[in-house]
Design a protein around this motif. Structure first.
Motif, PDB file in Angstrom:
ATOM      1  N   LEU A  26      46.607  20.320  42.469  1.00 47.91           N
ATOM      2  CA  LEU A  26      46.090  21.247  41.462  1.00 47.91           C
ATOM      3  C   LEU A  26      44.576  21.405  41.548  1.00 47.91           C
ATOM      4  N   VAL A  27      43.892  20.384  42.033  1.00 47.81           N
ATOM      5  CA  VAL A  27      42.438  20.441  42.149  1.00 47.81           C
ATOM      6  C   VAL A  27      42.008  21.370  43.274  1.00 47.81           C
ATOM      7  N   VAL A  28      42.791  21.434  44.334  1.00 46.66           N
ATOM      8  CA  VAL A  28      42.446  22.266  45.493  1.00 46.66           C
ATOM      9  C   VAL A  28      42.746  23.729  45.152  1.00 46.66           C
ATOM     10  N   PRO A  29      41.737  24.601  45.265  1.00 44.01           N
ATOM     11  CA  PRO A  29      41.976  26.010  44.926  1.00 44.01           C
ATOM     12  C   PRO A  29      42.831  26.720  45.973  1.00 44.01           C
ATOM     13  N   GLY A  30      43.523  27.734  45.531  1.00 47.07           N
ATOM     14  CA  GLY A  30      44.335  28.540  46.442  1.00 47.07           C
ATOM     15  C   GLY A  30      45.722  27.952  46.654  1.00 47.07           C
ATOM     16  N   ARG A  31      46.440  28.596  47.563  1.00 46.64           N
ATOM     17  CA  ARG A  31      47.813  28.180  47.876  1.00 46.64           C
ATOM     18  C   ARG A  31      47.788  27.237  49.064  1.00 46.64           C
ATOM     19  N   GLN A  32      48.505  26.127  48.956  1.00 46.86           N
ATOM     20  CA  GLN A  32      48.595  25.177  50.056  1.00 46.86           C
ATOM     21  C   GLN A  32      49.907  25.384  50.799  1.00 46.86           C
ATOM     22  N   ARG A  33      49.851  25.259  52.108  1.00 46.49           N
ATOM     23  CA  ARG A  33      51.020  25.478  52.951  1.00 46.49           C
ATOM     24  C   ARG A  33      51.658  24.153  53.374  1.00 46.49           C
ATOM     25  N   ILE A  34      51.716  23.215  52.452  1.00 43.84           N
ATOM     26  CA  ILE A  34      52.385  21.941  52.748  1.00 43.84           C
ATOM     27  C   ILE A  34      53.533  21.779  51.774  1.00 43.84           C
ATOM     28  N   GLY A  35      54.510  21.018  52.178  1.00 39.95           N
ATOM     29  CA  GLY A  35      55.696  20.834  51.354  1.00 39.95           C
ATOM     30  C   GLY A  35      55.547  19.738  50.308  1.00 39.95           C
ATOM     31  N   VAL A  36      56.596  19.589  49.538  1.00 42.83           N
ATOM     32  CA  VAL A  36      56.614  18.604  48.464  1.00 42.83           C
ATOM     33  C   VAL A  36      56.561  17.184  49.022  1.00 42.83           C
ATOM     34  N   LEU A  37      57.280  16.919  50.098  1.00 43.49           N
ATOM     35  CA  LEU A  37      57.272  15.565  50.671  1.00 43.49           C
ATOM     36  C   LEU A  37      55.894  15.186  51.182  1.00 43.49           C
ATOM     37  N   TRP A  38      55.177  16.129  51.800  1.00 44.10           N
ATOM     38  CA  TRP A  38      53.820  15.844  52.255  1.00 44.10           C
ATOM     39  C   TRP A  38      52.907  15.576  51.068  1.00 44.10           C
ATOM     40  N   THR A  39      53.096  16.324  49.986  1.00 45.32           N
ATOM     41  CA  THR A  39      52.299  16.114  48.778  1.00 45.32           C
ATOM     42  C   THR A  39      52.530  14.718  48.225  1.00 45.32           C
ATOM     43  N   ILE A  40      53.786  14.278  48.200  1.00 42.96           N
ATOM     44  CA  ILE A  40      54.113  12.944  47.706  1.00 42.96           C
ATOM     45  C   ILE A  40      53.510  11.878  48.622  1.00 42.96           C
ATOM     46  N   LEU A  41      53.643  12.056  49.925  1.00 48.30           N
ATOM     47  CA  LEU A  41      53.079  11.082  50.868  1.00 48.30           C
ATOM     48  C   LEU A  41      51.560  10.994  50.748  1.00 48.30           C
ATOM     49  N   VAL A  42      50.905  12.141  50.639  1.00 45.25           N
ATOM     50  CA  VAL A  42      49.452  12.137  50.454  1.00 45.25           C
ATOM     51  C   VAL A  42      49.104  11.437  49.147  1.00 45.25           C
ATOM     52  N   GLY A  43      49.872  11.677  48.106  1.00 50.19           N
ATOM     53  CA  GLY A  43      49.630  11.038  46.812  1.00 50.19           C
ATOM     54  C   GLY A  43      49.795   9.533  46.872  1.00 50.19           C
ATOM     55  N   ILE A  44      50.810   9.061  47.569  1.00 47.53           N
ATOM     56  CA  ILE A  44      51.043   7.611  47.689  1.00 47.53           C
ATOM     57  C   ILE A  44      49.898   6.960  48.457  1.00 47.53           C
ATOM     58  N   VAL A  45      49.502   7.575  49.560  1.00 54.31           N
ATOM     59  CA  VAL A  45      48.394   7.025  50.358  1.00 54.31           C
ATOM     60  C   VAL A  45      47.101   7.051  49.548  1.00 54.31           C
ATOM     61  N   ALA A  46      46.850   8.151  48.843  1.00 52.52           N
ATOM     62  CA  ALA A  46      45.643   8.258  48.025  1.00 52.52           C
ATOM     63  C   ALA A  46      45.643   7.228  46.900  1.00 52.52           C
ATOM     64  N   ALA A  47      46.814   6.978  46.313  1.00 57.49           N
ATOM     65  CA  ALA A  47      46.900   5.981  45.243  1.00 57.49           C
ATOM     66  C   ALA A  47      46.595   4.587  45.776  1.00 57.49           C
ATOM     67  N   LEU A  48      47.126   4.255  46.942  1.00 55.14           N
ATOM     68  CA  LEU A  48      46.882   2.933  47.518  1.00 55.14           C
ATOM     69  C   LEU A  48      45.427   2.752  47.937  1.00 55.14           C
ATOM     70  N   ILE A  49      44.876   3.741  48.630  1.00 51.72           N
ATOM     71  CA  ILE A  49      43.480   3.647  49.072  1.00 51.72           C
ATOM     72  C   ILE A  49      42.540   3.700  47.866  1.00 51.72           C
ATOM     73  N   GLY A  50      42.846   4.550  46.912  1.00 52.51           N
ATOM     74  CA  GLY A  50      42.013   4.650  45.704  1.00 52.51           C
ATOM     75  C   GLY A  50      41.993   3.365  44.910  1.00 52.51           C
ATOM     76  N   SER A  51      43.132   2.676  44.840  1.00 52.92           N
ATOM     77  CA  SER A  51      43.181   1.387  44.148  1.00 52.92           C
ATOM     78  C   SER A  51      42.325   0.353  44.868  1.00 52.92           C
ATOM     79  N   ALA A  52      42.363   0.368  46.194  1.00 49.86           N
ATOM     80  CA  ALA A  52      41.550  -0.567  46.972  1.00 49.86           C
ATOM     81  C   ALA A  52      40.061  -0.291  46.774  1.00 49.86           C
ATOM     82  N   ILE A  53      39.674   0.984  46.767  1.00 56.77           N
ATOM     83  CA  ILE A  53      38.271   1.342  46.558  1.00 56.77           C
ATOM     84  C   ILE A  53      37.826   0.949  45.147  1.00 56.77           C
ATOM     85  N   ALA A  54      38.672   1.229  44.159  1.00 52.23           N
ATOM     86  CA  ALA A  54      38.337   0.870  42.781  1.00 52.23           C
ATOM     87  C   ALA A  54      38.203  -0.645  42.625  1.00 52.23           C
ATOM     88  N   SER A  55      39.048  -1.396  43.300  1.00 50.21           N
ATOM     89  CA  SER A  55      38.944  -2.857  43.257  1.00 50.21           C
ATOM     90  C   SER A  55      37.656  -3.335  43.911  1.00 50.21           C
TER      91      SER A  55
END
Length: 87
Positions: free
Chosen positions: A22-51
């Motif tokens: 939702l933060v990225v403007p415009g239409r994205q040409r990636i599927g739902v599974l890619w969105t979920i995978l990016v979200g999982i990776v971002a959550a894990l890396i973001g938690s490590a950075i926050a720690s």
């Protein structure tokens, strides 16, 4: 990692991925599974950075950690969208 941890990582990944998309403007040409995978990776890396910065465990909602995760997800969604657009 237990099954509860895997399920919670998937759920958090879905939320982070959708918010990042939702933060990225415009239409994205990636599927739902890619969105979920990016979200999982971002959550894990973001938690490590926050720690690493000492903002992962605060009283109440960890807003800084969420912002880091969402920012990483937005970056991942935009990067993956650009990679798909070149093909």
């Amino acid at each position: 990692m237990e099954i509860g941890g895997i399920i919670s990582a998937i759920i958090i990944g879905i939320v982070i991925g959708v918010l990042g998309r939702l933060v990225v403007p415009g239409r994205q040409r990636i599927g739902v599974l890619w969105t979920i995978l990016v979200g999982i990776v971002a959550a894990l890396i973001g938690s490590a950075i926050a720690s690493a910065f000492g903002v992962a465990d605060t009283k109440g909602v960890d807003w800084v950690e969420w912002l880091i995760q969402i920012g990483l997800a937005a970056f991942g969604v935009a990067a993956l969208d650009r990679a798909k657009a070149r093909r």
